[in-house]
Design a protein around this motif. Structure first.
Motif, PDB file in Angstrom:
ATOM      1  N   ARG A  89     -34.634   1.044  13.694  1.00 39.74           N
ATOM      2  CA  ARG A  89     -34.331   1.207  15.125  1.00 39.74           C
ATOM      3  C   ARG A  89     -33.119   2.124  15.318  1.00 39.74           C
ATOM      4  NH1 ARG A  89     -34.219  -3.679  16.114  1.00 39.74           N
ATOM      5  NH2 ARG A  89     -36.296  -3.932  17.035  1.00 39.74           N
ATOM      6  N   ARG A  90     -32.113   1.968  14.497  1.00 35.57           N
ATOM      7  CA  ARG A  90     -30.910   2.796  14.638  1.00 35.57           C
ATOM      8  C   ARG A  90     -31.194   4.260  14.299  1.00 35.57           C
ATOM      9  NH1 ARG A  90     -26.599  -0.325  11.119  1.00 35.57           N
ATOM     10  NH2 ARG A  90     -25.260   1.443  11.736  1.00 35.57           N
ATOM     11  N   VAL A  91     -31.998   4.497  13.262  1.00 35.66           N
ATOM     12  CA  VAL A  91     -32.380   5.874  12.939  1.00 35.66           C
ATOM     13  C   VAL A  91     -33.139   6.501  14.100  1.00 35.66           C
ATOM     14  CG1 VAL A  91     -33.886   7.290  11.478  1.00 35.66           C
ATOM     15  CG2 VAL A  91     -32.368   5.608  10.430  1.00 35.66           C
ATOM     16  N   LEU A  92     -34.093   5.768  14.645  1.00 41.58           N
ATOM     17  CA  LEU A  92     -34.880   6.304  15.748  1.00 41.58           C
ATOM     18  C   LEU A  92     -34.020   6.556  16.984  1.00 41.58           C
ATOM     19  CD1 LEU A  92     -38.111   4.131  15.382  1.00 41.58           C
ATOM     20  CD2 LEU A  92     -37.759   6.502  14.660  1.00 41.58           C
ATOM     21  N   ASP A  93     -33.026   5.720  17.221  1.00 40.08           N
ATOM     22  CA  ASP A  93     -32.117   5.940  18.347  1.00 40.08           C
ATOM     23  C   ASP A  93     -31.338   7.238  18.176  1.00 40.08           C
ATOM     24  OD1 ASP A  93     -32.910   3.608  19.587  1.00 40.08           O
ATOM     25  OD2 ASP A  93     -31.165   2.431  18.950  1.00 40.08           O
ATOM     26  N   VAL A  94     -30.850   7.494  16.966  1.00 42.00           N
ATOM     27  CA  VAL A  94     -30.110   8.743  16.713  1.00 42.00           C
ATOM     28  C   VAL A  94     -31.025   9.947  16.912  1.00 42.00           C
ATOM     29  CG1 VAL A  94     -28.907  10.112  14.970  1.00 42.00           C
ATOM     30  CG2 VAL A  94     -28.455   7.655  15.144  1.00 42.00           C
ATOM     31  N   LEU A  95     -32.239   9.870  16.396  1.00 44.82           N
ATOM     32  CA  LEU A  95     -33.182  10.976  16.569  1.00 44.82           C
ATOM     33  C   LEU A  95     -33.450  11.244  18.047  1.00 44.82           C
ATOM     34  CD1 LEU A  95     -35.715  10.085  13.729  1.00 44.82           C
ATOM     35  CD2 LEU A  95     -34.049  11.966  13.716  1.00 44.82           C
ATOM     36  N   ALA A  96     -33.601  10.174  18.829  1.00 42.97           N
ATOM     37  CA  ALA A  96     -33.850  10.346  20.257  1.00 42.97           C
ATOM     38  C   ALA A  96     -32.655  10.993  20.951  1.00 42.97           C
ATOM     39  CB  ALA A  96     -34.167   8.997  20.898  1.00 42.97           C
ATOM     40  N   GLN A  97     -31.450  10.610  20.560  1.00 37.43           N
ATOM     41  CA  GLN A  97     -30.253  11.193  21.164  1.00 37.43           C
ATOM     42  C   GLN A  97     -30.150  12.685  20.907  1.00 37.43           C
ATOM     43  OE1 GLN A  97     -27.149   8.805  19.441  1.00 37.43           O
ATOM     44  NE2 GLN A  97     -27.901   6.925  20.409  1.00 37.43           N
ATOM     45  N   HIS A  98     -30.700  13.128  19.768  1.00 33.97           N
ATOM     46  CA  HIS A  98     -30.637  14.548  19.414  1.00 33.97           C
ATOM     47  C   HIS A  98     -31.950  15.281  19.693  1.00 33.97           C
ATOM     48  CE1 HIS A  98     -26.705  14.680  17.181  1.00 33.97           C
ATOM     49  NE2 HIS A  98     -26.908  13.375  17.232  1.00 33.97           N
ATOM     50  N   ASP A  99     -32.882  14.595  20.353  1.00 35.46           N
ATOM     51  CA  ASP A  99     -34.178  15.192  20.698  1.00 35.46           C
ATOM     52  C   ASP A  99     -34.851  15.781  19.455  1.00 35.46           C
ATOM     53  OD1 ASP A  99     -36.249  15.851  22.415  1.00 35.46           O
ATOM     54  OD2 ASP A  99     -35.423  17.829  22.886  1.00 35.46           O
ATOM     55  N   ALA A 100     -34.833  15.030  18.366  1.00 38.39           N
ATOM     56  CA  ALA A 100     -35.388  15.494  17.100  1.00 38.39           C
ATOM     57  C   ALA A 100     -36.689  14.757  16.801  1.00 38.39           C
ATOM     58  CB  ALA A 100     -34.396  15.264  15.964  1.00 38.39           C
ATOM     59  N   GLN A 101     -37.699  15.485  16.378  1.00 38.60           N
ATOM     60  CA  GLN A 101     -38.971  14.907  15.970  1.00 38.60           C
ATOM     61  C   GLN A 101     -39.086  14.982  14.450  1.00 38.60           C
ATOM     62  OE1 GLN A 101     -41.273  13.456  18.269  1.00 38.60           O
ATOM     63  NE2 GLN A 101     -39.361  13.632  19.412  1.00 38.60           N
ATOM     64  N   VAL A 102     -39.584  13.916  13.825  1.00 43.09           N
ATOM     65  CA  VAL A 102     -39.640  13.848  12.369  1.00 43.09           C
ATOM     66  C   VAL A 102     -41.001  13.306  11.937  1.00 43.09           C
ATOM     67  CG1 VAL A 102     -37.149  13.446  12.265  1.00 43.09           C
ATOM     68  CG2 VAL A 102     -38.733  11.486  12.205  1.00 43.09           C
ATOM     69  N   THR A 103     -41.203  13.282  10.625  1.00 41.70           N
ATOM     70  CA  THR A 103     -42.409  12.716  10.033  1.00 41.70           C
ATOM     71  C   THR A 103     -42.013  11.528   9.166  1.00 41.70           C
ATOM     72  OG1 THR A 103     -43.518  14.871  10.041  1.00 41.70           O
ATOM     73  CG2 THR A 103     -44.396  13.187   8.543  1.00 41.70           C
ATOM     74  N   VAL A 104     -42.631  10.379   9.399  1.00 46.13           N
ATOM     75  CA  VAL A 104     -42.342   9.162   8.647  1.00 46.13           C
ATOM     76  C   VAL A 104     -43.545   8.840   7.761  1.00 46.13           C
ATOM     77  CG1 VAL A 104     -41.870   6.686   8.784  1.00 46.13           C
ATOM     78  CG2 VAL A 104     -40.765   8.268  10.389  1.00 46.13           C
ATOM     79  N   LEU A 105     -43.306   8.793   6.448  1.00 49.53           N
ATOM     80  CA  LEU A 105     -44.344   8.445   5.474  1.00 49.53           C
ATOM     81  C   LEU A 105     -44.159   6.979   5.117  1.00 49.53           C
ATOM     82  CD1 LEU A 105     -45.830  11.125   5.033  1.00 49.53           C
ATOM     83  CD2 LEU A 105     -43.375  11.607   4.985  1.00 49.53           C
ATOM     84  N   ALA A 106     -45.071   6.148   5.571  1.00 51.68           N
ATOM     85  CA  ALA A 106     -44.879   4.700   5.517  1.00 51.68           C
ATOM     86  C   ALA A 106     -45.424   4.084   4.231  1.00 51.68           C
ATOM     87  CB  ALA A 106     -45.551   4.038   6.715  1.00 51.68           C
ATOM     88  N   VAL A 107     -44.691   3.111   3.705  1.00 48.96           N
ATOM     89  CA  VAL A 107     -45.131   2.304   2.569  1.00 48.96           C
ATOM     90  C   VAL A 107     -45.943   1.127   3.105  1.00 48.96           C
ATOM     91  CG1 VAL A 107     -44.357   0.889   0.631  1.00 48.96           C
ATOM     92  CG2 VAL A 107     -43.132   2.996   1.200  1.00 48.96           C
ATOM     93  N   GLY A 108     -47.088   0.861   2.472  1.00 50.32           N
ATOM     94  CA  GLY A 108     -48.003  -0.139   2.989  1.00 50.32           C
ATOM     95  C   GLY A 108     -47.434  -1.540   3.061  1.00 50.32           C
ATOM     96  N   THR A 109     -46.667  -1.948   2.064  1.00 47.85           N
ATOM     97  CA  THR A 109     -46.096  -3.293   2.111  1.00 47.85           C
ATOM     98  C   THR A 109     -45.120  -3.436   3.270  1.00 47.85           C
ATOM     99  OG1 THR A 109     -44.468  -2.562   0.458  1.00 47.85           O
ATOM    100  CG2 THR A 109     -46.400  -3.766  -0.345  1.00 47.85           C
ATOM    101  N   TRP A 110     -44.436  -2.367   3.618  1.00 51.94           N
ATOM    102  CA  TRP A 110     -43.554  -2.380   4.791  1.00 51.94           C
ATOM    103  C   TRP A 110     -44.375  -2.514   6.065  1.00 51.94           C
ATOM    104  CZ3 TRP A 110     -42.544   1.823   8.463  1.00 51.94           C
ATOM    105  CH2 TRP A 110     -41.454   1.577   9.310  1.00 51.94           C
ATOM    106  N   LEU A 111     -45.490  -1.809   6.127  1.00 53.99           N
ATOM    107  CA  LEU A 111     -46.367  -1.912   7.292  1.00 53.99           C
ATOM    108  C   LEU A 111     -46.828  -3.343   7.497  1.00 53.99           C
ATOM    109  CD1 LEU A 111     -48.637   1.201   6.660  1.00 53.99           C
ATOM    110  CD2 LEU A 111     -46.845   1.014   8.397  1.00 53.99           C
ATOM    111  N   ALA A 112     -47.233  -3.967   6.395  1.00 53.82           N
ATOM    112  CA  ALA A 112     -47.758  -5.328   6.492  1.00 53.82           C
ATOM    113  C   ALA A 112     -46.677  -6.332   6.862  1.00 53.82           C
ATOM    114  CB  ALA A 112     -48.410  -5.719   5.169  1.00 53.82           C
ATOM    115  N   ALA A 113     -45.483  -6.150   6.322  1.00 59.25           N
ATOM    116  CA  ALA A 113     -44.405  -7.110   6.560  1.00 59.25           C
ATOM    117  C   ALA A 113     -43.693  -6.872   7.883  1.00 59.25           C
ATOM    118  CB  ALA A 113     -43.392  -7.051   5.411  1.00 59.25           C
ATOM    119  N   THR A 114     -43.632  -5.612   8.319  1.00 60.59           N
ATOM    120  CA  THR A 114     -42.854  -5.254   9.516  1.00 60.59           C
ATOM    121  C   THR A 114     -43.669  -4.315  10.393  1.00 60.59           C
ATOM    122  OG1 THR A 114     -40.963  -5.249   7.989  1.00 60.59           O
ATOM    123  CG2 THR A 114     -40.523  -4.583  10.251  1.00 60.59           C
TER     124      THR A 114
END
Length: 258
Positions: A89-114
């Motif tokens: 959430r904090r990373v995404l907040d910083v990106l929004a403040q700077h109007d920056a778009q990024v690419t997130v490569l997600a790990v499956g166990t993280w997807l399942a848990a969170t």
């Protein structure tokens, strides 16, 4: 990448690999650094879920993308998707403040848990990709378990976000091996997103060290970063300010290679 100072496989066992970064591997095998795009790949928003082919000839290796050659003053900040939701959430907040778009490569166990994490990424307008199910040492797996790692994460992404993600990225390697490129293609990914700049944020160094590492980025660079590390949150405002000061705009990987 040349200059790597820490051996990730030596530092981390597989049980901790989900929170680790991506170890530099051998020079790109098969397809090398690519400039320009090949049109919307399987897994783009709105495309159907790709499936493996189990008969006939292999579809051919995926294209490996390392650095773009468009000449535009853009870079792609790419984030390993794992870790504590509050840090995401904090990373995404910083990106929004700077109007920056990024690419997130997600790990499956993280997807399942969170699952809320990847939904926050999607709702922030960022691009999504596949970074294997468990972030194991993919290059040393046999083809069948390697493909299972890719497909299992692909299917979880589709379940949570409505699509399999635009790119695949290998785990524990800066560059994809020929076998990884082949298995990514079997799983339906036309393009594998590697990188030419490692921020080293996975080691949680001083923020200044992360900023110095990202300073190696040039127009067309793909930078590896991580959502789940406190040092990333601390360093990110300075990283974005530094890039802006050099006239470089953070964009999604799809934009970079278009």
């Amino acid at each position: 990448m040349a200059g790597r100072e820490v051996s990730r496989r030596g530092l981390l066992g597989l049980g901790a690999a989900v929170l680790a970064g991506c170890q530099a591997g051998p020079s790109p095998g098969g397809a090398g650094p690519a400039s320009g795009g090949a049109g919307p790949p399987p897994g783009s928003p709105g495309s159907a879920l790709p499936t493996s082919t189990t008969t006939g000839a292999p579809p051919g290796p995926a294209q490996q993308l390392v650095r773009a050659e468009s000449g535009r003053p853009e870079v792609a900040l790419t984030f390993h998707g794992a870790g504590d939701l509050s840090l995401t959430r904090r990373v995404l907040d910083v990106l929004a403040q700077h109007d920056a778009q990024v690419t997130v490569l997600a790990v499956g166990t993280w997807l399942a848990a969170t699952p809320d994490g990847i939904r926050m990424v999607r709702d922030g307008g960022h691009e999504i990709g596949n970074h294997t199910w468990s972030h194991g040492d993919l290059a040393h797996m046999a083809p069948s378990p390697m493909r299972t790692e890719i497909e299992r994460c692909r299917d979880e992404l589709d379940r949570l976000t409505g699509g399999p993600g635009t790119f695949f990225r290998q785990s524990q390697g800066q560059y994809a091996t020929p076998a990884e490129l082949t298995e990514a293609a079997w799983a339906g990914y036309a393009r594998v997103l590697s990188y030419d700049v490692d921020s080293l944020d996975w080691t949680d160094p001083a923020p200044e060290r992360i900023r110095r590492a990202v300073a190696a980025a040039r127009a067309g660079s793909v930078v590896s970063m991580h959502l789940g590390h406190p040092a990333t949150v601390t360093a990110l405002p300075g990283v974005l300010t530094d890039l802006a000061g050099r006239g470089l705009r953070p964009v999604t990987a799809t934009r970079l290679f278009t």
